[in-house]
Scaffold this motif. Structure first.
Motif, PDB file in Angstrom:
ATOM      1  N   ALA A  25       0.838  -1.202   0.000  1.00 53.89           N
ATOM      2  CA  ALA A  25       0.000   0.000   0.000  1.00 53.89           C
ATOM      3  C   ALA A  25       0.869   1.247   0.000  1.00 53.89           C
ATOM      4  O   ALA A  25       2.028   1.205   0.390  1.00 53.89           O
ATOM      5  CB  ALA A  25      -0.911  -0.008   1.234  1.00 53.89           C
ATOM      6  N   PRO A  26       0.314   2.380  -0.436  1.00 53.08           N
ATOM      7  CA  PRO A  26       1.138   3.576  -0.616  1.00 53.08           C
ATOM      8  C   PRO A  26       1.484   4.316   0.658  1.00 53.08           C
ATOM      9  O   PRO A  26       2.051   5.381   0.593  1.00 53.08           O
ATOM     10  CB  PRO A  26       0.266   4.448  -1.526  1.00 53.08           C
ATOM     11  N   ALA A  27       1.129   3.806   1.808  1.00 45.54           N
ATOM     12  CA  ALA A  27       1.455   4.492   3.056  1.00 45.54           C
ATOM     13  C   ALA A  27       2.268   3.568   3.948  1.00 45.54           C
ATOM     14  O   ALA A  27       2.054   2.362   3.978  1.00 45.54           O
ATOM     15  CB  ALA A  27       0.186   4.917   3.781  1.00 45.54           C
ATOM     16  N   TYR A  28       3.217   4.148   4.650  1.00 41.72           N
ATOM     17  CA  TYR A  28       4.029   3.397   5.596  1.00 41.72           C
ATOM     18  C   TYR A  28       3.911   4.051   6.951  1.00 41.72           C
ATOM     19  O   TYR A  28       4.279   5.204   7.129  1.00 41.72           O
ATOM     20  CB  TYR A  28       5.499   3.362   5.165  1.00 41.72           C
ATOM     21  N   ALA A  29       3.380   3.319   7.911  1.00 40.30           N
ATOM     22  CA  ALA A  29       3.119   3.894   9.226  1.00 40.30           C
ATOM     23  C   ALA A  29       3.986   3.262  10.305  1.00 40.30           C
ATOM     24  O   ALA A  29       3.602   3.213  11.456  1.00 40.30           O
ATOM     25  CB  ALA A  29       1.642   3.736   9.579  1.00 40.30           C
ATOM     26  N   GLY A  30       5.169   2.779   9.915  1.00 41.22           N
ATOM     27  CA  GLY A  30       6.004   2.079  10.873  1.00 41.22           C
ATOM     28  C   GLY A  30       7.008   2.938  11.603  1.00 41.22           C
ATOM     29  O   GLY A  30       7.831   2.421  12.346  1.00 41.22           O
ATOM     30  N   LEU A  31       6.979   4.256  11.406  1.00 42.51           N
ATOM     31  CA  LEU A  31       7.963   5.129  12.033  1.00 42.51           C
ATOM     32  C   LEU A  31       7.443   5.697  13.340  1.00 42.51           C
ATOM     33  O   LEU A  31       6.251   5.971  13.483  1.00 42.51           O
ATOM     34  CB  LEU A  31       8.328   6.279  11.097  1.00 42.51           C
ATOM     35  N   GLY A  32       8.367   5.859  14.266  1.00 39.27           N
ATOM     36  CA  GLY A  32       8.007   6.516  15.514  1.00 39.27           C
ATOM     37  C   GLY A  32       7.294   5.631  16.511  1.00 39.27           C
ATOM     38  O   GLY A  32       6.879   6.089  17.567  1.00 39.27           O
ATOM     39  N   ALA A  33       7.156   4.343  16.206  1.00 33.81           N
ATOM     40  CA  ALA A  33       6.519   3.413  17.131  1.00 33.81           C
ATOM     41  C   ALA A  33       7.129   2.050  16.928  1.00 33.81           C
ATOM     42  O   ALA A  33       7.409   1.646  15.799  1.00 33.81           O
ATOM     43  CB  ALA A  33       5.010   3.357  16.908  1.00 33.81           C
ATOM     44  N   GLU A  34       7.355   1.338  18.009  1.00 35.11           N
ATOM     45  CA  GLU A  34       7.967   0.026  17.908  1.00 35.11           C
ATOM     46  C   GLU A  34       7.045  -0.917  17.158  1.00 35.11           C
ATOM     47  O   GLU A  34       5.828  -0.919  17.343  1.00 35.11           O
ATOM     48  CB  GLU A  34       8.247  -0.523  19.309  1.00 35.11           C
ATOM     49  N   ALA A  35       7.634  -1.739  16.278  1.00 32.07           N
ATOM     50  CA  ALA A  35       6.845  -2.693  15.505  1.00 32.07           C
ATOM     51  C   ALA A  35       6.148  -3.670  16.439  1.00 32.07           C
ATOM     52  O   ALA A  35       6.632  -3.989  17.519  1.00 32.07           O
ATOM     53  CB  ALA A  35       7.749  -3.432  14.531  1.00 32.07           C
ATOM     54  N   LYS A  36       5.007  -4.175  15.996  1.00 37.29           N
ATOM     55  CA  LYS A  36       4.186  -5.044  16.840  1.00 37.29           C
ATOM     56  C   LYS A  36       4.601  -6.509  16.787  1.00 37.29           C
ATOM     57  O   LYS A  36       3.921  -7.360  17.318  1.00 37.29           O
ATOM     58  CB  LYS A  36       2.712  -4.929  16.397  1.00 37.29           C
ATOM     59  N   GLY A  37       5.703  -6.803  16.139  1.00 39.72           N
ATOM     60  CA  GLY A  37       6.126  -8.187  16.035  1.00 39.72           C
ATOM     61  C   GLY A  37       5.776  -8.761  14.676  1.00 39.72           C
ATOM     62  O   GLY A  37       5.280  -8.061  13.798  1.00 39.72           O
ATOM     63  N   PRO A  38       6.011 -10.056  14.459  1.00 40.96           N
ATOM     64  CA  PRO A  38       5.790 -10.658  13.148  1.00 40.96           C
ATOM     65  C   PRO A  38       4.343 -10.511  12.689  1.00 40.96           C
ATOM     66  O   PRO A  38       3.404 -10.726  13.449  1.00 40.96           O
ATOM     67  CB  PRO A  38       6.137 -12.137  13.377  1.00 40.96           C
ATOM     68  N   GLY A  39       4.175 -10.126  11.445  1.00 39.16           N
ATOM     69  CA  GLY A  39       2.842 -10.032  10.862  1.00 39.16           C
ATOM     70  C   GLY A  39       2.440 -11.347  10.255  1.00 39.16           C
ATOM     71  O   GLY A  39       3.153 -12.358  10.342  1.00 39.16           O
ATOM     72  N   LEU A  40       1.285 -11.362   9.610  1.00 38.09           N
ATOM     73  CA  LEU A  40       0.750 -12.590   9.050  1.00 38.09           C
ATOM     74  C   LEU A  40       1.663 -13.153   7.968  1.00 38.09           C
ATOM     75  O   LEU A  40       1.830 -14.358   7.841  1.00 38.09           O
ATOM     76  CB  LEU A  40      -0.652 -12.331   8.479  1.00 38.09           C
ATOM     77  N   TYR A 115      14.337  -0.984  12.071  1.00 43.00           N
ATOM     78  CA  TYR A 115      12.919  -0.972  11.698  1.00 43.00           C
ATOM     79  C   TYR A 115      12.032  -1.461  12.835  1.00 43.00           C
ATOM     80  O   TYR A 115      10.932  -0.939  13.046  1.00 43.00           O
ATOM     81  CB  TYR A 115      12.698  -1.815  10.440  1.00 43.00           C
ATOM     82  N   GLN A 116      12.504  -2.456  13.574  1.00 39.42           N
ATOM     83  CA  GLN A 116      11.713  -2.949  14.707  1.00 39.42           C
ATOM     84  C   GLN A 116      11.523  -1.879  15.766  1.00 39.42           C
ATOM     85  O   GLN A 116      10.530  -1.875  16.502  1.00 39.42           O
ATOM     86  CB  GLN A 116      12.378  -4.175  15.338  1.00 39.42           C
ATOM     87  N   HIS A 117      12.463  -0.932  15.848  1.00 39.95           N
ATOM     88  CA  HIS A 117      12.345   0.168  16.813  1.00 39.95           C
ATOM     89  C   HIS A 117      11.569   1.350  16.234  1.00 39.95           C
ATOM     90  O   HIS A 117      11.495   2.409  16.863  1.00 39.95           O
ATOM     91  CB  HIS A 117      13.733   0.635  17.254  1.00 39.95           C
ATOM     92  N   GLY A 118      11.026   1.188  15.032  1.00 38.41           N
ATOM     93  CA  GLY A 118      10.260   2.268  14.416  1.00 38.41           C
ATOM     94  C   GLY A 118      11.121   3.365  13.840  1.00 38.41           C
ATOM     95  O   GLY A 118      10.689   4.511  13.738  1.00 38.41           O
ATOM     96  N   THR A 119      12.365   3.008  13.447  1.00 34.23           N
ATOM     97  CA  THR A 119      13.290   4.005  12.908  1.00 34.23           C
ATOM     98  C   THR A 119      13.845   3.549  11.568  1.00 34.23           C
ATOM     99  O   THR A 119      13.977   2.350  11.310  1.00 34.23           O
ATOM    100  CB  THR A 119      14.467   4.250  13.864  1.00 34.23           C
ATOM    101  N   LEU A 120      14.179   4.521  10.727  1.00 33.44           N
ATOM    102  CA  LEU A 120      14.883   4.227   9.488  1.00 33.44           C
ATOM    103  C   LEU A 120      16.362   4.047   9.782  1.00 33.44           C
ATOM    104  O   LEU A 120      16.944   4.828  10.523  1.00 33.44           O
ATOM    105  CB  LEU A 120      14.709   5.377   8.490  1.00 33.44           C
ATOM    106  N   PRO A 121      16.996   3.034   9.191  1.00 38.77           N
ATOM    107  CA  PRO A 121      18.443   2.874   9.382  1.00 38.77           C
ATOM    108  C   PRO A 121      19.211   3.851   8.511  1.00 38.77           C
ATOM    109  O   PRO A 121      18.968   3.969   7.308  1.00 38.77           O
ATOM    110  CB  PRO A 121      18.683   1.425   8.945  1.00 38.77           C
ATOM    111  N   LEU A 122      20.141   4.571   9.130  1.00 37.45           N
ATOM    112  CA  LEU A 122      21.035   5.483   8.416  1.00 37.45           C
ATOM    113  C   LEU A 122      22.448   5.012   8.695  1.00 37.45           C
ATOM    114  O   LEU A 122      22.945   5.139   9.816  1.00 37.45           O
ATOM    115  CB  LEU A 122      20.825   6.925   8.873  1.00 37.45           C
TER     116      LEU A 122
END
Length: 371
Positions: A25-40, A115-122
């Protein structure tokens, strides 16, 4: 029996298609919040990262707000550090910067941790064997052991002596699929690294040749998810060179990064950054990410921090910043942290509340009202 199998397969494919559709999908909402764990997708053991979705590179170059990044001692591994910075700042970081020299290859686990911490790797990707120079300083200290590393001369990079290493790194980035910010050979206009044209037997013109060669190897490896950040130091007097001869060209750069610290009695970020911003504007209209910043310990530190946030708002071409949240105990040569004192912490917390921080969603086609 056959009908039941067909129905089960159809249902399984429907679930798979729905998941994949959502992931693309055209939106990515994974920043600024810790990932919820493995998805489906992960639970079905399909090939996909353990993040809510895979953002597209272009989304990240045109964010819906300002990036708040940090570089900490254990980035990108420590979720506890991310949580602590977020608690101190009153806002959770969206970029984790870490440093990788050419003795180490690409590590997908580090990207996953970010990414798991809700951050982009630089990744500040440094073509040398390592050293002590520039641990977050205004005018970095330099040792001969740092800058005299003949194996890492720019001409050797261009001549292909590191092609196998670079290609392996690029293939790792490509296989990961997730966008990775790469800040290659930063602060090249200074004299404290072996990739500077002023040191290590390098010559004028060598830097651009080396940059383009590395970039081309990534393109050949299919690493189109790499976000290339060209990141000079702010231009300060005689210790830094001009920028025009060091710029690889718009076709080879996605973002301009700047290193700029509040030092030498600078009272405001205008003094630190503005003259360099004008020089960058003469080269390119690429957007800018402050890839290292902080303020030195002094009576002006809180004042500089207070001025940083209105300065950001005044400069919409600057899409974010990475605060060097380190001190002497955690690998820097001074205490650059915003959390250094109650006064500096208060200045930062108040200031960051005035920003519209990135959420990770792609900018809407229709213009959004200002925050």
């Amino acid at each position: 029996m056959t009908l039941n199998v067909l129905l089960l397969c159809s249902l399984s494919y429907g679930v798979y298609a729905a998941v994949i559709s959502k992931a693309q999908a055209p939106a990515y909402a994974g920043l600024g919040a810790e990932a919820k764990g493995p998805g489906l997708v992960d639970q079905l053991k399909l090939k996909a990262p353990q993040t809510p979705s895979i953002p597209q590179k272009q989304q990240l170059l045109d964010p819906d707000g300002i990036y708040f990044g940090t570089s900490t001692k254990q980035a990108p591994w420590s979720g506890a550090e991310v949580q602590q910075v977020g608690a101190d700042a009153g806002a959770r970081p969206t970029i984790s910067e870490y440093f990788v020299n050419w003795k180490h290859g690409f590590d997908p686990a580090a990207v996953s941790a970010a990414y798991q911490h809700g951050t982009l790797p630089l990744i500040s990707w440094e073509p040398w064997a390592g050293g002590d120079s520039n641990q977050g300083a205004g005018i970095p200290k330099t040792t001969s052991a740092d800058v005299d590393q003949p194996a890492y001369r720019l001409a050797n990079i261009t001549a292909g002596k590191f092609d196998s290493y670079i290609t392996a790194f690029a293939k790792g980035v490509a296989a990961d699929r997730r966008p990775v910010m790469i800040r290659f050979a930063h602060e090249m206009n200074g004299s404290w690294y072996p990739w500077s044209e002023q040191t290590n037997g390098n010559h004028l013109g060598d830097y651009v040749k080396a940059w383009r060669h590395v970039h081309d190897l990534f393109a050949q490896a299919g690493a189109t998810n790499a976000i290339w950040i060209w990141s000079p130091d702010v231009v300060r007097g005689s210790h830094t060179r001009g920028l025009s001869a060091l710029y690889p060209g718009d076709a080879y750069v996605d973002l301009v990064g700047l290193t700029g610290y509040g030092v030498l009695g600078e009272k405001t970020p205008d003094t630190t950054f503005d003259s360099t911003l004008k020089k960058v504007a003469a080269l390119t209209d690429k957007k800018i990410l402050i890839t290292e910043t902080g303020a030195e310990p002094s009576s002006l530190k809180a004042t500089w921090i207070r001025g940083f946030f209105p300065w950001l708002i005044k400069h919409p071409q600057v899409i974010g910043f990475v605060w060097f949240e380190k001190d002497l105990a955690t690998g820097a040569n001074a205490d650059w942290r915003f959390a250094a004192t109650p006064e500096t912490l208060s200045a930062f917390r108040k200031g960051i509340k005035t920003l519209h921080l990135v959420s990770g969603s792609v900018r809407a086609a229709a213009s959004k009202p200002p925050p």
